[in-house]
Design a protein around this motif. Sequence first.
Motif, mmCIF file in Angstrom:
data_model
loop_
_atom_site.group_PDB
_atom_site.id
_atom_site.type_symbol
_atom_site.label_atom_id
_atom_site.label_comp_id
_atom_site.label_asym_id
_atom_site.label_seq_id
_atom_site.Cartn_x
_atom_site.Cartn_y
_atom_site.Cartn_z
ATOM 1 N N ALA A 189 0.786 -1.218 0.000
ATOM 2 C CA ALA A 189 0.000 0.000 0.000
ATOM 3 C C ALA A 189 0.814 1.262 0.000
ATOM 4 N N THR A 190 0.196 2.363 -0.342
ATOM 5 C CA THR A 190 0.859 3.661 -0.365
ATOM 6 C C THR A 190 1.052 4.180 1.043
ATOM 7 N N VAL A 191 2.132 4.905 1.258
ATOM 8 C CA VAL A 191 2.396 5.492 2.555
ATOM 9 C C VAL A 191 2.393 6.996 2.419
ATOM 10 N N ALA A 203 8.216 -8.346 -9.174
ATOM 11 C CA ALA A 203 7.354 -9.303 -8.474
ATOM 12 C C ALA A 203 6.064 -9.612 -9.227
ATOM 13 N N GLN A 204 5.565 -8.683 -10.033
ATOM 14 C CA GLN A 204 4.373 -9.011 -10.804
ATOM 15 C C GLN A 204 4.686 -10.125 -11.800
ATOM 16 N N GLY A 205 5.872 -10.097 -12.370
ATOM 17 C CA GLY A 205 6.287 -11.189 -13.234
ATOM 18 C C GLY A 205 6.484 -12.482 -12.471
ATOM 19 N N TRP A 206 7.063 -12.389 -11.263
ATOM 20 C CA TRP A 206 7.247 -13.593 -10.456
ATOM 21 C C TRP A 206 5.907 -14.250 -10.149
ATOM 22 N N ILE A 233 7.120 -5.870 -2.394
ATOM 23 C CA ILE A 233 6.776 -6.109 -3.794
ATOM 24 C C ILE A 233 6.021 -4.937 -4.402
ATOM 25 N N CYS A 234 5.309 -4.169 -3.568
ATOM 26 C CA CYS A 234 4.610 -2.995 -4.084
ATOM 27 C C CYS A 234 5.521 -1.781 -4.157
ATOM 28 N N THR A 236 -3.831 -7.186 -7.107
ATOM 29 C CA THR A 236 -3.325 -7.190 -5.738
ATOM 30 C C THR A 236 -3.360 -5.764 -5.198
ATOM 31 N N PRO A 237 -3.069 -5.568 -3.905
ATOM 32 C CA PRO A 237 -2.988 -4.209 -3.380
ATOM 33 C C PRO A 237 -1.981 -3.334 -4.124
ATOM 34 N N CYS A 238 -0.972 -3.968 -4.754
ATOM 35 C CA CYS A 238 0.024 -3.177 -5.489
ATOM 36 C C CYS A 238 -0.606 -2.372 -6.617
ATOM 37 N N SER A 239 -1.759 -2.828 -7.099
ATOM 38 C CA SER A 239 -2.430 -2.111 -8.180
ATOM 39 C C SER A 239 -2.964 -0.760 -7.719
ATOM 40 N N PHE A 240 -3.027 -0.542 -6.402
ATOM 41 C CA PHE A 240 -3.526 0.710 -5.841
ATOM 42 C C PHE A 240 -2.450 1.421 -5.019
#
Length: 506
Positions: A16-18, A248-251, A378-379, A413-417
Motif C-alpha cells: 500500500a501507499t504510505v 514481483a508481478q512477473g514472479w 513487492i509494491c 493485488t494491493p500493489c495495483s492501488f
Amino acid sequence: MTTYRRNALLLALSAATVAAALPAATASAAGTASAPGSGLAWRNCAVAGGPAGQECADLSVPLDYREPAGRQVTIAVSRIKSTRPEARRGTLMVIPGGPGSSGVQRLTQKGARLAQETGGAYDLVAFDPRGVGGSTRANCGLDAADRYMVTLRSWPGADGSIEDNVARSKRIAEACRRNGGPVLDSLTTHNQARDLDRLREALGEERISAWGTSYGTYVAAVYAQKFPQRTDRWVLDSSADPNPKRVAQGWMRDMARGADDRFPDFAAWAAHPDRAGDGLRLADRPEDVRPLFIALAARLDTTPVPSTTPGVEVNGNVLRQALQNSLYSDSAFPGLARLIKAAQDPAAADDPARRPALPPQLTQPMSDEDAAITVGVICNDVRWTGSVPAYRRAVAADRAVHPLTAGLPANITPCSFWKAPAEKPTRLTDEGPSNILMVQSLRDPSTPYTSGLKMRAALGDKARLVTVDQGGHGLYLGNGNACTDTTVTRFLLTGERPEQDTTCAN
C-alpha cells in the motif's frame, strides 16, 4: 512450514501507499556512507537444536540513505564464527527468500550443516531485513480477516470473479497508506542491498560471499550490480526473472507455469503402488491425479467441508493453496495426499473424527507485521500494471490454461492501488566480476526453470548455471541432490565453477 517457505510462497502479494513516506536514496554510493552507531555488540543467542555458538547483534542503518545521519532503524544480525582460524577465508552471507523471511531463523536452521559443508572457511552471517523478525517492523493495521493466506493472496471467487479481490486490495492498500508510515515505505530491495553493504562495512570485510535463495537471489543480484567490487563468491539458488519492468508481478505470473511444471512429480508419487500401504494412493495412474485434484477443488468451491479447526472450512482455494505450499518439497507430499483423501471422504461433513486437518498457516491469520512486509516490498519495488478490466480478462484466460492455480497468478493485488515507487528497479547486466554460480531446478513451483533462464541471460558471462533435474524450490542443502551440494560447496571453498553451464541429474 518454516517461515522461509511460507514467505517464499507469498511473492504473489501486494501492499500500500504510505502518505508520510520518506523516499529512499537513488545513488548506490549512499549505501557506503559512514553513520553513527554502526558497530556490532555480539551476544550469545544459541537455542536448543540450533548451531552451537550462534551470536546475535543489532545494527543501526539509515531509514533514508539520502540522510545517513538521520533517523536510524535496527537490523537484527546473527553469525556463526569459524572455529578454524587457519582455514577461514572470509564471511558468507545467508540471504533468505520472501520477501519477508528471517535471515536469523534461516541461519539457525541451516547454520550447522553449512558450517560442516564449508569446514570453517567462513564466518556465516545473516540478518533480518527491515520489517522482519527482530528488525524494525512496520504495521498496516489490517483486519484479521484480510491477513489469512487465502485472503491476503488474491484467489479469485469460485466462478472466477475478482470483485472481492478488488475490494480487498483497495482496503489493504488504504490501510497501509494510512498506518504504514515511513518505515513501510523504506521496505525495498534497494534498501535491503544497502543494508547488506552497511553490514559488510560493520563486519570490517572488504568483500563478502553470499548464498541467496528464492527472492534472496534477486537481493544478491541487485547487490552485485550495485557493489560489484564488494563481491567474492556468489551463489544464486532458485532464481526468478529479474525483468525491471515487472519484478514481483512477473514472479507472480510465473507461478502458474511453476505449478504445472512441478505437479507431475506429486502425481507420480501419489499414484505409486507404495502409497497403498499408507492409504495415500490417489489413483492407479499418474495422469489421473491432476483431473482428480481439479475436480475435487471445483466441488469444494461450491460445497466446502469443515476442517478440524472450528470455524475453518476446506474450500477449493484452501485446497489449491495447500497444493502450492506442498509443491516446494517432496517431504510435504504425504500431508497433501492425506488432506485430499480426507476432503474426498463423504462422511467428513458429518463426522468430526474424519474431517481434514489443515496446517496452522492455513487456519489462522498472519501477524499484521508479517502482512506488512509481505506486501510492502513487492509494491514498493515496481509499479504494477493493468486496469481492473484487464485483470478480469487476464484471470479468465489464466484459469483456462492453468486450472491448478485457478487465476491467482494473473489477479489484481494491493500493489495495483499503490503509489509510484521512489526508485526504479535495478536493471541487471553482465558487467562486473565473473563470480556467480546459479543452481536451478527443472521443476520449481515458485521460480520455474524458464524464469531462472532469464536471470541467467541477464547476468551473461558473470554466471554459470547448474540445471538440476529435480523438483522443488531451494536446492543447496535442501532437496538432497548430492551433485548440487558438491558443486556449490566446491565453489565456495575453491572458487571452482563449471567451465560452462552444466546439469546435475536427479
